[in-house]
Design a protein around this motif. Sequence first.
Motif, PDB file in Angstrom:
ATOM      1  N   ILE A  39       5.159   1.092  -2.550  1.00  0.00           N
ATOM      2  CA  ILE A  39       4.546   1.394  -3.841  1.00  0.00           C
ATOM      3  C   ILE A  39       5.618   1.290  -4.921  1.00  0.00           C
ATOM      4  O   ILE A  39       6.708   1.847  -4.777  1.00  0.00           O
ATOM      5  CB  ILE A  39       3.891   2.786  -3.823  1.00  0.00           C
ATOM      6  N   VAL A  40       5.287   0.554  -5.992  1.00  0.00           N
ATOM      7  CA  VAL A  40       6.222   0.312  -7.091  1.00  0.00           C
ATOM      8  C   VAL A  40       5.642   0.847  -8.387  1.00  0.00           C
ATOM      9  O   VAL A  40       4.466   0.603  -8.692  1.00  0.00           O
ATOM     10  CB  VAL A  40       6.485  -1.208  -7.247  1.00  0.00           C
ATOM     11  N   ASN A  41       6.430   1.591  -9.159  1.00  0.00           N
ATOM     12  CA  ASN A  41       6.014   2.051 -10.480  1.00  0.00           C
ATOM     13  C   ASN A  41       6.348   0.946 -11.461  1.00  0.00           C
ATOM     14  O   ASN A  41       7.522   0.670 -11.716  1.00  0.00           O
ATOM     15  CB  ASN A  41       6.720   3.353 -10.849  1.00  0.00           C
ATOM     16  N   THR A  42       5.330   0.317 -12.030  1.00  0.00           N
ATOM     17  CA  THR A  42       5.546  -0.776 -12.987  1.00  0.00           C
ATOM     18  C   THR A  42       5.441  -0.286 -14.420  1.00  0.00           C
ATOM     19  O   THR A  42       5.513  -1.075 -15.351  1.00  0.00           O
ATOM     20  CB  THR A  42       4.520  -1.899 -12.755  1.00  0.00           C
ATOM     21  N   GLY A  43       5.236   0.992 -14.634  1.00  0.00           N
ATOM     22  CA  GLY A  43       5.154   1.509 -15.993  1.00  0.00           C
ATOM     23  C   GLY A  43       4.444   2.776 -15.991  1.00  0.00           C
ATOM     24  O   GLY A  43       4.275   3.651 -16.598  1.00  0.00           O
ATOM     25  N   LYS A  95       9.926   7.188 -10.972  1.00  0.00           N
ATOM     26  CA  LYS A  95      10.326   6.781 -12.319  1.00  0.00           C
ATOM     27  C   LYS A  95       9.962   5.311 -12.533  1.00  0.00           C
ATOM     28  O   LYS A  95       9.874   4.543 -11.565  1.00  0.00           O
ATOM     29  CB  LYS A  95      11.829   6.980 -12.502  1.00  0.00           C
ATOM     30  N   PRO A  96       9.747   4.881 -13.786  1.00  0.00           N
ATOM     31  CA  PRO A  96       9.459   3.469 -14.048  1.00  0.00           C
ATOM     32  C   PRO A  96      10.503   2.554 -13.405  1.00  0.00           C
ATOM     33  O   PRO A  96      11.704   2.807 -13.505  1.00  0.00           O
ATOM     34  CB  PRO A  96       9.499   3.376 -15.577  1.00  0.00           C
ATOM     35  N   GLY A  97      10.041   1.564 -12.703  1.00  0.00           N
ATOM     36  CA  GLY A  97      10.917   0.624 -12.011  1.00  0.00           C
ATOM     37  C   GLY A  97      11.296   1.053 -10.606  1.00  0.00           C
ATOM     38  O   GLY A  97      11.801   0.255  -9.832  1.00  0.00           O
ATOM     39  N   ALA A  98      11.042   2.299 -10.265  1.00  0.00           N
ATOM     40  CA  ALA A  98      11.380   2.797  -8.925  1.00  0.00           C
ATOM     41  C   ALA A  98      10.304   2.391  -7.925  1.00  0.00           C
ATOM     42  O   ALA A  98       9.174   2.066  -8.284  1.00  0.00           O
ATOM     43  CB  ALA A  98      11.531   4.311  -8.950  1.00  0.00           C
ATOM     44  N   ALA A  99      10.679   2.427  -6.648  1.00  0.00           N
ATOM     45  CA  ALA A  99       9.747   2.045  -5.588  1.00  0.00           C
ATOM     46  C   ALA A  99      10.058   2.829  -4.322  1.00  0.00           C
ATOM     47  O   ALA A  99      11.185   3.266  -4.115  1.00  0.00           O
ATOM     48  CB  ALA A  99       9.851   0.548  -5.304  1.00  0.00           C
ATOM     49  N   THR A 100       9.046   2.983  -3.508  1.00  0.00           N
ATOM     50  CA  THR A 100       9.278   3.544  -2.179  1.00  0.00           C
ATOM     51  C   THR A 100       9.868   2.437  -1.308  1.00  0.00           C
ATOM     52  O   THR A 100       9.640   1.256  -1.574  1.00  0.00           O
ATOM     53  CB  THR A 100       7.968   4.045  -1.540  1.00  0.00           C
ATOM     54  N   GLY A 107       0.248   6.807 -15.097  1.00  0.00           N
ATOM     55  CA  GLY A 107       1.072   5.611 -15.029  1.00  0.00           C
ATOM     56  C   GLY A 107       0.346   4.420 -14.437  1.00  0.00           C
ATOM     57  O   GLY A 107      -0.873   4.386 -14.338  1.00  0.00           O
ATOM     58  N   ALA A 108       1.143   3.440 -14.042  1.00  0.00           N
ATOM     59  CA  ALA A 108       0.622   2.207 -13.463  1.00  0.00           C
ATOM     60  C   ALA A 108       1.617   1.700 -12.439  1.00  0.00           C
ATOM     61  O   ALA A 108       2.797   2.034 -12.478  1.00  0.00           O
ATOM     62  CB  ALA A 108       0.400   1.159 -14.552  1.00  0.00           C
ATOM     63  N   ALA A 118      -2.232  -4.489  -8.283  1.00  0.00           N
ATOM     64  CA  ALA A 118      -1.967  -3.551  -9.367  1.00  0.00           C
ATOM     65  C   ALA A 118      -2.931  -2.376  -9.301  1.00  0.00           C
ATOM     66  O   ALA A 118      -4.060  -2.499  -8.825  1.00  0.00           O
ATOM     67  CB  ALA A 118      -2.090  -4.265 -10.712  1.00  0.00           C
ATOM     68  N   PHE A 119      -2.477  -1.228  -9.806  1.00  0.00           N
ATOM     69  CA  PHE A 119      -3.337  -0.056  -9.935  1.00  0.00           C
ATOM     70  C   PHE A 119      -2.900   0.728 -11.165  1.00  0.00           C
ATOM     71  O   PHE A 119      -1.826   0.504 -11.712  1.00  0.00           O
ATOM     72  CB  PHE A 119      -3.290   0.826  -8.680  1.00  0.00           C
ATOM     73  N   ALA A 120      -3.756   1.633 -11.612  1.00  0.00           N
ATOM     74  CA  ALA A 120      -3.454   2.474 -12.772  1.00  0.00           C
ATOM     75  C   ALA A 120      -3.972   3.874 -12.513  1.00  0.00           C
ATOM     76  O   ALA A 120      -4.638   4.130 -11.502  1.00  0.00           O
ATOM     77  CB  ALA A 120      -4.095   1.874 -14.024  1.00  0.00           C
ATOM     78  N   ALA A 121      -3.671   4.768 -13.439  1.00  0.00           N
ATOM     79  CA  ALA A 121      -4.109   6.157 -13.326  1.00  0.00           C
ATOM     80  C   ALA A 121      -5.604   6.218 -13.042  1.00  0.00           C
ATOM     81  O   ALA A 121      -6.388   5.453 -13.590  1.00  0.00           O
ATOM     82  CB  ALA A 121      -3.790   6.908 -14.615  1.00  0.00           C
ATOM     83  N   GLY A 122      -5.969   7.105 -12.140  1.00  0.00           N
ATOM     84  CA  GLY A 122      -7.364   7.259 -11.735  1.00  0.00           C
ATOM     85  C   GLY A 122      -7.700   6.524 -10.457  1.00  0.00           C
ATOM     86  O   GLY A 122      -8.751   6.764  -9.863  1.00  0.00           O
TER      87      GLY A 122
END
Length: 71
Positions: free
Chosen positions: A67-71, A17-22, A38-39, A50-54
């Motif tokens: 790994i962190v979901n930043t959006g 989820k956004p804001g979540a991290a391993t 996502g990103a 940073a990384f994004a979809a793909g």
Amino acid sequence: GLAQGLETLDVWKQCLKPGAATPPHHHHCEEVVVVLAGAGAIEIDGTAQAFAAGASLVIPPGVPHRIVNTG
């Protein structure tokens, strides 16, 4: 498997989820993360990238990372 030199292989699907991290962790084998949507950012070797979809992330064995979901 053996024809490609593989000894072990795990395949996972994980959603963050956004804001979540391993939690910080490492593996005893290479890890490949394929980002479907996502990103985010991967924290590895004391830096964040940073990384994004793909994107595909390749993490060497034994290297601590998170790994962190930043959006």
